[in-house]
Design an enzyme around this catalytic site. Structure first.
Site, PDB file in Angstrom:
ATOM      1  N   LYS A 276       1.490 -71.216  89.972  1.00  6.73           N
ATOM      2  CA  LYS A 276       0.710 -71.380  88.734  1.00  6.73           C
ATOM      3  C   LYS A 276       1.117 -72.699  88.095  1.00  6.73           C
ATOM      4  O   LYS A 276       2.231 -72.846  87.592  1.00  6.73           O
ATOM      5  CB  LYS A 276       0.958 -70.224  87.763  1.00  6.73           C
ATOM      6  CG  LYS A 276      -0.023 -70.238  86.600  1.00  6.73           C
ATOM      7  CD  LYS A 276       0.149 -69.038  85.710  1.00  6.73           C
ATOM      8  CE  LYS A 276      -1.021 -68.905  84.763  1.00  6.73           C
ATOM      9  NZ  LYS A 276      -1.378 -70.133  84.056  1.00  6.73           N
ATOM     10  N   PHE A 370      -7.347 -75.450  94.316  1.00  3.53           N
ATOM     11  CA  PHE A 370      -7.046 -74.153  94.917  1.00  3.53           C
ATOM     12  C   PHE A 370      -8.287 -73.331  95.268  1.00  3.53           C
ATOM     13  O   PHE A 370      -8.175 -72.225  95.774  1.00  3.53           O
ATOM     14  CB  PHE A 370      -6.109 -73.319  94.035  1.00  3.53           C
ATOM     15  CG  PHE A 370      -6.513 -73.208  92.596  1.00  3.53           C
ATOM     16  CD1 PHE A 370      -7.588 -72.447  92.199  1.00  3.53           C
ATOM     17  CD2 PHE A 370      -5.791 -73.871  91.612  1.00  3.53           C
ATOM     18  CE1 PHE A 370      -7.943 -72.327  90.879  1.00  3.53           C
ATOM     19  CE2 PHE A 370      -6.133 -73.756  90.279  1.00  3.53           C
ATOM     20  CZ  PHE A 370      -7.210 -72.986  89.898  1.00  3.53           C
ATOM     21  N   LYS A 435      -3.571 -63.368  94.401  1.00  2.00           N
ATOM     22  CA  LYS A 435      -5.011 -63.271  94.657  1.00  2.00           C
ATOM     23  C   LYS A 435      -5.290 -62.353  95.847  1.00  2.00           C
ATOM     24  O   LYS A 435      -4.608 -62.423  96.880  1.00  2.00           O
ATOM     25  CB  LYS A 435      -5.609 -64.656  94.935  1.00  2.00           C
ATOM     26  CG  LYS A 435      -5.545 -65.598  93.740  1.00  2.00           C
ATOM     27  CD  LYS A 435      -6.168 -66.948  94.049  1.00  2.00           C
ATOM     28  CE  LYS A 435      -6.128 -67.873  92.841  1.00  2.00           C
ATOM     29  NZ  LYS A 435      -6.683 -69.210  93.133  1.00  2.00           N
ATOM     30  N   LYS A 455       4.086 -64.354  84.883  1.00  2.00           N
ATOM     31  CA  LYS A 455       4.966 -65.357  84.291  1.00  2.00           C
ATOM     32  C   LYS A 455       6.299 -64.699  83.962  1.00  2.00           C
ATOM     33  O   LYS A 455       6.361 -63.478  83.735  1.00  2.00           O
ATOM     34  CB  LYS A 455       4.349 -65.926  83.006  1.00  2.00           C
ATOM     35  CG  LYS A 455       3.068 -66.703  83.193  1.00  2.00           C
ATOM     36  CD  LYS A 455       2.622 -67.274  81.839  1.00  2.00           C
ATOM     37  CE  LYS A 455       1.311 -68.018  81.945  1.00  2.00           C
ATOM     38  NZ  LYS A 455       0.894 -68.589  80.634  1.00  2.00           N
TER      39      LYS A 455
END
Length: 927
Positions: A276, A370, A435, A455
């Site tokens: 991320k 991405f 994902k 996170k």
């Protein structure tokens, strides 16, 4: 659907469909019972439109013609393209009276002007369109001659000319509508102009019949035209339609989820783990040598990154990276800052804005790709992610510091996710994106999308918290108005001598989230007595240090010794010149009040510097783990090493050190005082030293020789002394007045918190019940005190509305018209509620009605509580009607829903009329 013959030059369907057909459909929907029957009628009309559209445009599949001309009339409240009409019922009534040549005092004119009054409008009171129908039905043709396109053109003319204040053109357009439409059509026209159709079928129902993705697309674009054009074929789904070259759309989003839910969301199958990036989400559109860049919100940043290969901070460096077969494409990725010296991707917290980076910056723009959504005209939104990423490897050649292909690795278990998260923490990255390989690309979708974000701050125990002391406050807005909603926090400067308490504090951060309204109120109650106004122009002398210019100056400040230590969680520590520390927290969130810590136990500057150095500003310094059961380990509390403190008397009970106080006067000679507390500017210890300086003595508990007990505020200890009834409890303010006068002043009733029986008997001989002396001349100050006391007595002696009503009935039967609404408690709907905030409508027409009902005895409640008997709505805004009705169904004690017409008619007749005849109806109510 009978259609008007068309020529080859007239190909728009709306130019052939008579407006009367649309109104007949709306009339049928209005009269139909049940949602299914209403939707069936609308669908029949829609299917005929589509059938005719396909026959007309069969040779032109890319036509822009659509159902939009009809949809903008069916859902006028959703129309954004047309300028506001600026016309309300009263204005429209005046136009009708003028055009029809009605006398102003004629019955029909009064019906239009006073459409809310039952005496004029009878059963249709409050519905201007229905009232107008009865006035117009004998004055208009039986069937109109206008098409839907012509009606739209005239409505556009009304809106445009109204904005230009061209009343004559507005009048002409209304006249043409009036002469060319029937009364039934006029009724629906009025509702379209008022943007409220009242047909018992709401916006969601219309969208659902038109296309299963219509509401989603409208929520993203706010454009009825785009909904009708893009979704004209009900077989084509939104995720393909929304994605088109050089047209902005909102990207797909990741759902926040705890670690132990990852495997379930991934269907216990293989999934991808991606980095991320901490940058700005950006969609890159390319067509040959032309580029466009759109942010997550759809804002165009092409001017920054470059529309062509010879301009911008990115396009010149990546144009030649694309493979020769790539003619056009749409890429999804993250725009980040890259440091070519350290070869590191920067964080947004490093004080730079990638969207507005200067040419001479030490950083350079880099795009991390991405996902791919379009290639050479072929869309991939309906293709699974595993197929989309296969194209990326063949799409371009990555170039260091400019164009990067996002890394991706396969995983199956949460243990692998935890390992990846720990690696991200070590690399000082923002987190991970998980994902599902089979996920399709759905613009602006988060929940259930198949994309998850993880996170460190989402996981208990991974973030370092900071314990800081509150030193300032800021007043809030909306629901938080009139209260301190944000707090300024500081860290302490470490004392030079071990064991001493800190004497200086440096401002560090501002926090405004993490607590509920209830928790905020409780904190406010604890801090309220100690807040002091902060004047930036004349800053107070305090031990709190601010940066030059007093940046982030609070509205109020508080001495740290009287404040609270709070625990704050944040993403990282970043540089900032707004605080004395030179740094602050990014995304701070208050976790809890540390009642177990004193004000002096907050974080110090040295501890803050160590934390910044150890983790390069990142507060995620620990790793996630798995416990014995295979689940992510829970947060382990940090062991706090505390210095053992000897048991001693609490500070509030300690006597002041008066050994070095020199006596300057004898005004309190032979008097003994017990001081419980003092005002903020003169604390207990200060008052005790002053008493000794003026010849008095001080004790910590009242005894037989105590003259009186002194207190600034009543607390538990003062209440205990009062309950004993032995001592006079005097306001500390009396002591301050004695110092100013340099003499021991006699007590007055205004000085007393509580009187002993002897003092009360003596005062009864010298003063009346308001504190006014029988013998001494009145002064300005004494009169002020007396009047203030009288005002307090009046406000404290509450008389109920029922009591007043009984008195009126007893002493003024049939002679008290101003008590008409005495037993009514009204809530006036003059606020828009947005999210968790309430905004009052400026110049609301209900304000005058509220004054009228109060003048006639009613109580107007600021909140819709269970004691409210009536809720007052204005017919021009019924957006909250359904919500209030739902609340009424839940309550045992029901409230009436009324309009201003009920108020005025009650006043006119001098009696309370039946509320049912005046109840407003929303567009969602079924007939």
């Amino acid at each position: 659907m009978k259609l008007i013959p068309i020529s080859a030059a007239m190909m728009a369907v709306s130019a052939t469909v008579p407006f009367t057909h649309l109104c007949t459909m709306l009339e049928g929907v209005d009269r139909a019972k049940g949602k299914d029957n209403k939707k069936k009628i609308f669908k029949e009309f829609l299917d005929k439109w589509r059938e005719f559209h396909n026959s007309v445009h069969k040779d032109d599949p890319n036509t822009e013609d659509s159902f939009y001309p009809a949809m903008r009339l069916i859902l006028p409240q959703c129309e954004r393209e047309r300028i506001a009409y600026g016309i309300k019922e009263f204005t429209l009534a005046k136009y009708y009276i003028e055009i029809l040549g009605l006398a102003k005092d004629s019955p029909d004119a009064l019906k239009l002007l006073k459409y809310r009054a039952p005496s004029h409008a009878k059963g249709e009171a409050g519905d201007f369109a229905a009232v107008a129908y009865f006035v117009l039905k004998n004055r208009c043709p039986e069937k109109g001659s206008l098409t839907i396109q012509e009606v739209n053109d005239l409505l556009d003319s009304i809106a445009t000319n109204n904005a230009a204040k061209n009343k004559e053109e507005v009048r002409r357009s209304i006249l043409k509508l009036l002469r060319s439409t029937s009364a039934m059509e006029q009724k629906w026209l009025i509702r379209m102009i008022m943007k409220e159709l009242k047909m018992g079928m709401n916006q969601a129902g219309v969208f659902a019949v038109f296309h299963p993705d219509a509401e989603d697309l409208f929520n993203v674009t706010n454009s009825l035209a785009k909904v009708c054009i893009d979704l004209r074929d009900p077989r084509v789904r939104l995720n393909e339609i929304a994605i088109s070259l050089f047209s902005p759309f909102k990207p797909m989003l990741g759902q926040r989820i705890p670690l132990d839910g990852v495997e379930k969301e991934m269907h216990h199958e293989m999934f991808y783990i991606e980095t991320k990036f901490d940058g700005e989400r950006m969609l890159l559109h390319k067509d040959g040598d032309t580029y466009k860049y759109f942010s997550r919100s759809g804002k165009d940043y092409t001017h920054q990154f470059g529309a062509h290969p010879l301009e911008g901070s990115l396009t010149p460096y990546i144009h030649n990276c694309f493979a020769s077969h790539v003619k056009s494409c749409i890429l999804d990725g993250e725009m980040v800052g890259y440091n070519p010296q350290t070869k590191a991707i920067m964080s947004k917290g490093d004080k730079f804005d990638i969207k507005n980076m200067a040419e001479d910056s030490d950083l350079q723009t880099m795009y991390c790709v991405f996902d791919i959504l379009l290639l050479n005209g072929q869309k991939f939104a309906n293709s699974p992610l595993r197929e989309r990423v296969d194209y990326l490897d063949k799409l371009f050649t990555p170039i260091e510091g400019r164009l990067l292909l996002g890394d991706r690795k396969d995983a199956r278990t949460k243990a692998e996710v935890i390992d990846a998260l720990n690696e991200a923490i070590d690399r000082r990255e923002e987190g991970l994106v998980i994902k599902y390989p089979g996920s399709k690309y759905a613009p602006d979708k988060r929940k259930g999308s198949g994309w998850l974000k993880v996170k460190p701050e989402y996981v208990d125990g991974l973030m370092d918290q900071v314990d800081v002391v509150i030193v300032g406050g800021y007043f809030g807005k909306g629901r938080r108005s009139h209260m301190i909603s944000h707090f300024l926090c500081a860290v302490a400067v470490q004392p030079n001598t071990p064991g001493e308490k800190p004497a200086l504090f440096h401002t560090f951060c501002r926090v405004g989230s993490g607590y509920t309204l209830k928790e905020l109120y409780q904190m406010g109650q604890r801090l309220h007595p100690h807040w002091r106004v902060f004047d930036k122009k004349k800053p107070p002398k305090t031990n709190i240090l601010f940066p030059s210019g007093y940046k982030e100056a609070p509205d109020v400040w508080i001495d740290p010794e009287q404040s609270l230590v709070v625990q704050i969680k944040a993403a990282e520590i970043i540089e900032s010149d707004k605080f004395k520390t030179g740094c602050t927290l990014r995304f701070p969130r208050l976790e809890k009040v540390r009642d177990d810590k004193e004000w002096s136990d907050c974080m110090t500057l040295d501890e803050l510097d160590d934390m910044r150095k150890n983790a390069e500003g990142k507060l995620a310094s620990r790793h996630a783990g798995i416990d014995d059961s295979g689940e992510p380990s829970k947060k382990k509390r940090r062991t706090v090493v505390r210095v053992e403190k000897p048991i001693t008397v609490a500070p509030q009970f300690k006597a002041a050190d008066t050994s070095k106080v020199q006596q300057v006067s004898a005004i309190f000679e032979d008097r003994e005082f017990c001081i419980i507390n003092g005002p903020p500017e003169h604390g207990k210890a200060d008052l005790e030293r002053k008493v000794v300086a003026y010849g008095g003595t001080v004790v910590q508990a009242p005894g037989p020789d105590t003259s009186c007990v002194l207190a600034h505020k009543v607390n538990v200890r003062v209440n205990n002394i009062i309950s004993g009834g032995k001592y006079d409890v005097v306001k500390a303010d009396w002591l301050l007045r004695c110092w100013e006068a340099k003499q021991c002043l006699p007590w007055l009733p205004s000085h007393m918190i509580h009187m002993s029986p002897d003092t009360a008997a003596q005062f009864a001989l010298e003063f009346d019940r308001h504190g006014d002396s029988f013998t001494d001349d009145a002064t300005v100050d004494s009169l002020k005190e007396v009047f203030e006391k009288i005002g307090e007595e009046k406000s404290s002696s509450k008389v109920s509305s029922e009591g007043i009503a009984e008195m009126e009935e007893k002493y003024f039967p049939n002679e008290s018209p101003l008590g008409l609404f005495r037993l009514c408690r009204l809530y006036v709907d003059n606020c828009h509620v947005i999210g968790d905030q309430s905004t009052r409508i400026k110049d609301c027409p209900l304000d005058l009605v509220a004054l009228e009902v109060r003048f006639h005895g009613a109580t107007v409640s600021p909140i819709l509580d269970s004691d409210v008997t009536h809720v007052l709505f204005h017919t021009s805004d019924l957006s909250r009607l359904d919500e209030v009705k739902a609340l009424r169904r839940q309550r045992t004690k029901k409230h009436h829903l009324v309009t201003p017409g009920w108020v005025y008619d009650c006043i006119q007749t001098g009696a309370i009329l039946t509320e049912r005849d005046y109840e407003p109806h929303s567009s969602t109510d079924s007939t």
